[in-house]
Design a protein around this motif. Structure first.
Motif, PDB file in Angstrom:
ATOM      1  N   ALA A   1       0.837  -1.204   0.000  1.00 27.53           N
ATOM      2  CA  ALA A   1       0.000   0.000   0.000  1.00 27.53           C
ATOM      3  C   ALA A   1       0.869   1.249   0.000  1.00 27.53           C
ATOM      4  CB  ALA A   1      -0.930  -0.006   1.211  1.00 27.53           C
ATOM      5  N   ILE A   2       1.951   1.233   0.772  1.00 25.74           N
ATOM      6  CA  ILE A   2       2.857   2.380   0.810  1.00 25.74           C
ATOM      7  C   ILE A   2       3.441   2.641  -0.577  1.00 25.74           C
ATOM      8  CG2 ILE A   2       5.052   3.225   1.725  1.00 25.74           C
ATOM      9  CD1 ILE A   2       4.442   1.693   4.300  1.00 25.74           C
ATOM     10  N   ALA A   3       3.898   1.576  -1.241  1.00 23.98           N
ATOM     11  CA  ALA A   3       4.479   1.740  -2.575  1.00 23.98           C
ATOM     12  C   ALA A   3       3.449   2.260  -3.563  1.00 23.98           C
ATOM     13  CB  ALA A   3       5.047   0.409  -3.056  1.00 23.98           C
ATOM     14  N   THR A   4       2.227   1.769  -3.478  1.00 24.10           N
ATOM     15  CA  THR A   4       1.183   2.210  -4.401  1.00 24.10           C
ATOM     16  C   THR A   4       0.875   3.685  -4.218  1.00 24.10           C
ATOM     17  OG1 THR A   4       0.192  -0.004  -4.365  1.00 24.10           O
ATOM     18  CG2 THR A   4      -1.172   1.793  -5.170  1.00 24.10           C
ATOM     19  N   VAL A   5       0.632   4.091  -2.979  1.00 28.21           N
ATOM     20  CA  VAL A   5       0.321   5.499  -2.705  1.00 28.21           C
ATOM     21  C   VAL A   5       1.505   6.394  -3.074  1.00 28.21           C
ATOM     22  CG1 VAL A   5      -0.201   7.171  -0.884  1.00 28.21           C
ATOM     23  CG2 VAL A   5      -1.353   4.951  -0.909  1.00 28.21           C
ATOM     24  N   ALA A   6       2.719   5.953  -2.733  1.00 29.88           N
ATOM     25  CA  ALA A   6       3.909   6.770  -3.005  1.00 29.88           C
ATOM     26  C   ALA A   6       4.116   6.968  -4.500  1.00 29.88           C
ATOM     27  CB  ALA A   6       5.139   6.116  -2.376  1.00 29.88           C
ATOM     28  N   ILE A   7       4.009   5.898  -5.276  1.00 26.18           N
ATOM     29  CA  ILE A   7       4.236   6.012  -6.724  1.00 26.18           C
ATOM     30  C   ILE A   7       3.176   6.876  -7.385  1.00 26.18           C
ATOM     31  CG2 ILE A   7       4.211   4.721  -8.896  1.00 26.18           C
ATOM     32  CD1 ILE A   7       5.609   2.456  -7.473  1.00 26.18           C
ATOM     33  N   LEU A   8       1.908   6.641  -7.051  1.00 28.80           N
ATOM     34  CA  LEU A   8       0.829   7.411  -7.663  1.00 28.80           C
ATOM     35  C   LEU A   8       0.927   8.887  -7.298  1.00 28.80           C
ATOM     36  CD1 LEU A   8      -2.210   4.978  -7.222  1.00 28.80           C
ATOM     37  CD2 LEU A   8      -0.875   5.426  -9.291  1.00 28.80           C
ATOM     38  N   ASN A   9       1.218   9.183  -6.037  1.00 29.13           N
ATOM     39  CA  ASN A   9       1.314  10.574  -5.610  1.00 29.13           C
ATOM     40  C   ASN A   9       2.554  11.241  -6.196  1.00 29.13           C
ATOM     41  OD1 ASN A   9      -0.664  11.771  -3.378  1.00 29.13           O
ATOM     42  ND2 ASN A   9      -0.550   9.569  -3.079  1.00 29.13           N
ATOM     43  N   PHE A  10       3.689  10.559  -6.154  1.00 33.42           N
ATOM     44  CA  PHE A  10       4.912  11.153  -6.687  1.00 33.42           C
ATOM     45  C   PHE A  10       4.763  11.457  -8.170  1.00 33.42           C
ATOM     46  CE2 PHE A  10       9.174  11.181  -8.452  1.00 33.42           C
ATOM     47  CZ  PHE A  10       9.874  11.939  -7.527  1.00 33.42           C
ATOM     48  N   THR A  11       4.174  10.532  -8.918  1.00 33.35           N
ATOM     49  CA  THR A  11       3.970  10.751 -10.355  1.00 33.35           C
ATOM     50  C   THR A  11       3.057  11.936 -10.603  1.00 33.35           C
ATOM     51  OG1 THR A  11       4.262   8.381 -10.784  1.00 33.35           O
ATOM     52  CG2 THR A  11       3.199   9.692 -12.497  1.00 33.35           C
ATOM     53  N   ASN A  12       1.956  11.994  -9.843  1.00 34.83           N
ATOM     54  CA  ASN A  12       1.000  13.086 -10.011  1.00 34.83           C
ATOM     55  C   ASN A  12       1.626  14.435  -9.667  1.00 34.83           C
ATOM     56  OD1 ASN A  12      -1.671  14.291 -10.360  1.00 34.83           O
ATOM     57  ND2 ASN A  12      -1.693  14.475  -8.137  1.00 34.83           N
ATOM     58  N   LEU A  13       2.383  14.475  -8.569  1.00 39.69           N
ATOM     59  CA  LEU A  13       3.005  15.726  -8.143  1.00 39.69           C
ATOM     60  C   LEU A  13       4.151  16.131  -9.065  1.00 39.69           C
ATOM     61  CD1 LEU A  13       3.061  14.961  -4.322  1.00 39.69           C
ATOM     62  CD2 LEU A  13       1.651  16.698  -5.433  1.00 39.69           C
ATOM     63  N   TRP A  14       4.936  15.161  -9.496  1.00 40.34           N
ATOM     64  CA  TRP A  14       6.064  15.463 -10.391  1.00 40.34           C
ATOM     65  C   TRP A  14       5.588  16.082 -11.698  1.00 40.34           C
ATOM     66  CZ3 TRP A  14      11.280  15.211  -9.657  1.00 40.34           C
ATOM     67  CH2 TRP A  14      12.091  15.288 -10.798  1.00 40.34           C
ATOM     68  N   ASN A  15       4.442  15.620 -12.188  1.00 36.83           N
ATOM     69  CA  ASN A  15       3.912  16.116 -13.455  1.00 36.83           C
ATOM     70  C   ASN A  15       2.938  17.278 -13.286  1.00 36.83           C
ATOM     71  OD1 ASN A  15       5.294  14.185 -15.056  1.00 36.83           O
ATOM     72  ND2 ASN A  15       3.727  12.651 -14.588  1.00 36.83           N
ATOM     73  N   ASP A  16       2.694  17.689 -12.046  1.00 40.42           N
ATOM     74  CA  ASP A  16       1.710  18.745 -11.791  1.00 40.42           C
ATOM     75  C   ASP A  16       2.175  20.060 -12.415  1.00 40.42           C
ATOM     76  OD1 ASP A  16      -0.341  20.269 -10.920  1.00 40.42           O
ATOM     77  OD2 ASP A  16      -0.115  19.815  -8.795  1.00 40.42           O
ATOM     78  N   LEU A  17       1.278  20.698 -13.137  1.00 37.63           N
ATOM     79  CA  LEU A  17       1.596  21.960 -13.793  1.00 37.63           C
ATOM     80  C   LEU A  17       0.827  23.123 -13.176  1.00 37.63           C
ATOM     81  CD1 LEU A  17       2.819  23.672 -16.100  1.00 37.63           C
ATOM     82  CD2 LEU A  17       0.894  22.939 -17.528  1.00 37.63           C
ATOM     83  N   LEU A  18      -0.471  22.931 -12.908  1.00 34.92           N
ATOM     84  CA  LEU A  18      -1.322  24.040 -12.468  1.00 34.92           C
ATOM     85  C   LEU A  18      -0.913  24.574 -11.099  1.00 34.92           C
ATOM     86  CD1 LEU A  18      -3.793  25.848 -12.819  1.00 34.92           C
ATOM     87  CD2 LEU A  18      -5.197  23.991 -11.873  1.00 34.92           C
ATOM     88  N   TRP A  19      -0.726  23.690 -10.112  1.00 32.86           N
ATOM     89  CA  TRP A  19      -0.454  24.134  -8.750  1.00 32.86           C
ATOM     90  C   TRP A  19       0.838  24.962  -8.644  1.00 32.86           C
ATOM     91  CZ3 TRP A  19      -2.914  25.090  -4.491  1.00 32.86           C
ATOM     92  CH2 TRP A  19      -2.223  25.172  -3.285  1.00 32.86           C
ATOM     93  N   PRO A  20       1.971  24.492  -9.175  1.00 34.37           N
ATOM     94  CA  PRO A  20       3.185  25.317  -9.096  1.00 34.37           C
ATOM     95  C   PRO A  20       3.049  26.647  -9.830  1.00 34.37           C
ATOM     96  CG  PRO A  20       3.764  23.052  -9.566  1.00 34.37           C
ATOM     97  CD  PRO A  20       2.283  23.158  -9.718  1.00 34.37           C
ATOM     98  N   LEU A  21       2.331  26.673 -10.946  1.00 32.66           N
ATOM     99  CA  LEU A  21       2.156  27.924 -11.674  1.00 32.66           C
ATOM    100  C   LEU A  21       1.344  28.937 -10.879  1.00 32.66           C
ATOM    101  CD1 LEU A  21       1.488  26.888 -15.397  1.00 32.66           C
ATOM    102  CD2 LEU A  21       3.477  28.088 -14.474  1.00 32.66           C
ATOM    103  N   VAL A  22       0.369  28.456 -10.108  1.00 33.19           N
ATOM    104  CA  VAL A  22      -0.482  29.352  -9.324  1.00 33.19           C
ATOM    105  C   VAL A  22       0.242  29.855  -8.082  1.00 33.19           C
ATOM    106  CG1 VAL A  22      -2.589  29.460  -7.919  1.00 33.19           C
ATOM    107  CG2 VAL A  22      -2.640  28.368 -10.156  1.00 33.19           C
ATOM    108  N   ILE A  23       0.967  28.977  -7.397  1.00 35.80           N
ATOM    109  CA  ILE A  23       1.551  29.311  -6.104  1.00 35.80           C
ATOM    110  C   ILE A  23       2.878  30.050  -6.235  1.00 35.80           C
ATOM    111  CG2 ILE A  23       2.403  28.332  -3.928  1.00 35.80           C
ATOM    112  CD1 ILE A  23      -0.650  28.269  -4.365  1.00 35.80           C
TER     113      ILE A  23
END
Length: 261
Positions: free
Chosen positions: A180-202
């Motif tokens: 479960a840790i690996a699943t949550v970590a990989i999915l979150n890290f991938t989503n955050l690494w590719n996140d465009l909107l949040w860093p542009l706003v903040i």
């Protein structure tokens, strides 16, 4: 057969991206549909270092995605432990409310969160990037379902040895929850690494931009050098690929077993 065809079709854009990172700008314009370069050049990768503050963008991405993922795993697993193991009034209501937040688009809360961060003075800071993204309803759900599949007899045995809830959570439950840790970590890290909107706003300065945001602004501020953008995108895929390679065994196990009881 159909799976193989689907795999090849899904792989074509990645092959084109990697190939394009080794092509010259003239070659990209002359043969845009070609999957292979007519001549190999490192112009794109050299341009990444010369035209972008690439190391700073890379550092910001690692700090943002890495620290946020670590906090997400910690906070989500603690919340999930309470919902799965503790008996208290309104437990199921709390779980339903957590699940209900999955139906609220992130963009709906973007302006209120931005205003709150402005009053805290956290705009254009690592705190502003990380703290609002440090939990996820999906992670809580996945951890809870996995924790419920762990026999409760282990908790009772630990209590007989004098363990409290924190010790049970940290010494008993979490070591068994690696999938479960690996699943949550990989999915979150991938989503955050590719996140465009949040860093542009903040963020508002180039020193705080993450890699996707930096590549996007580069394409809009200069005459776009597509080879450089493709080289930057190729490099940005490397950490995700490495992370999945080392954690794929736990990731697959987590996806296969979460929800079973």
């Amino acid at each position: 057969m159909y799976v193989g065809v689907g795999f090849v079709l899904a792989l074509i854009p990645f092959i084109w991206m990697v190939s394009g990172s080794f092509r010259s700008e003239a070659d990209l314009y002359q043969n845009p549909a070609s999957l292979f370069p007519t001549s190999i050049t490192l112009h794109g990768y050299i341009g990444v270092w010369q035209q972008l503050p690439f190391l700073r963008l890379l550092l910001n991405s690692f700090v943002f995605a890495g620290v946020t993922t670590a906090l997400t795993v910690l906070f989500d697993s603690m919340c999930a432990y309470a919902l799965a193991r503790l008996r208290f009034v309104g437990r199921n209501v709390c779980f339903v409310l957590v699940i209900a937040t999955l139906m609220v688009p992130f963009q709906v809360t973007l302006i209120p969160v931005f205003i709150q961060l402005f009053h805290l003075g956290w705009l254009n800071t690592y705190e502003g990037l990380i703290i609002p993204r440090a939990t996820s309803a999906f992670g809580i759900f996945l951890f809870r379902q996995f924790f419920m599949s762990i026999p409760a007899d282990l908790d009772e045995a630990a209590r007989i040895d004098g363990a409290g809830h924190w010790r049970i959570y940290w010494r008993v439950i979490m070591p068994l929850a690696k999938p479960a840790i690996a699943t949550v970590a990989i999915l979150n890290f991938t989503n955050l690494w590719n996140d465009l909107l949040w860093p542009l706003v903040i963020t508002s300065s180039n020193d705080m931009l993450t890699l996707p945001a930096g590549l996007t602004l580069f394409g809009g501020q200069h005459v776009t050098d597509h080879a450089v953008l493709l080289a930057g995108a190729t490099i940005s895929l490397v950490p995700i690929a490495i992370g999945f390679f080392f954690a794929q065994k736990y990731f697959i196990a987590g996806v296969a077993t979460t929800g079973l009881k």
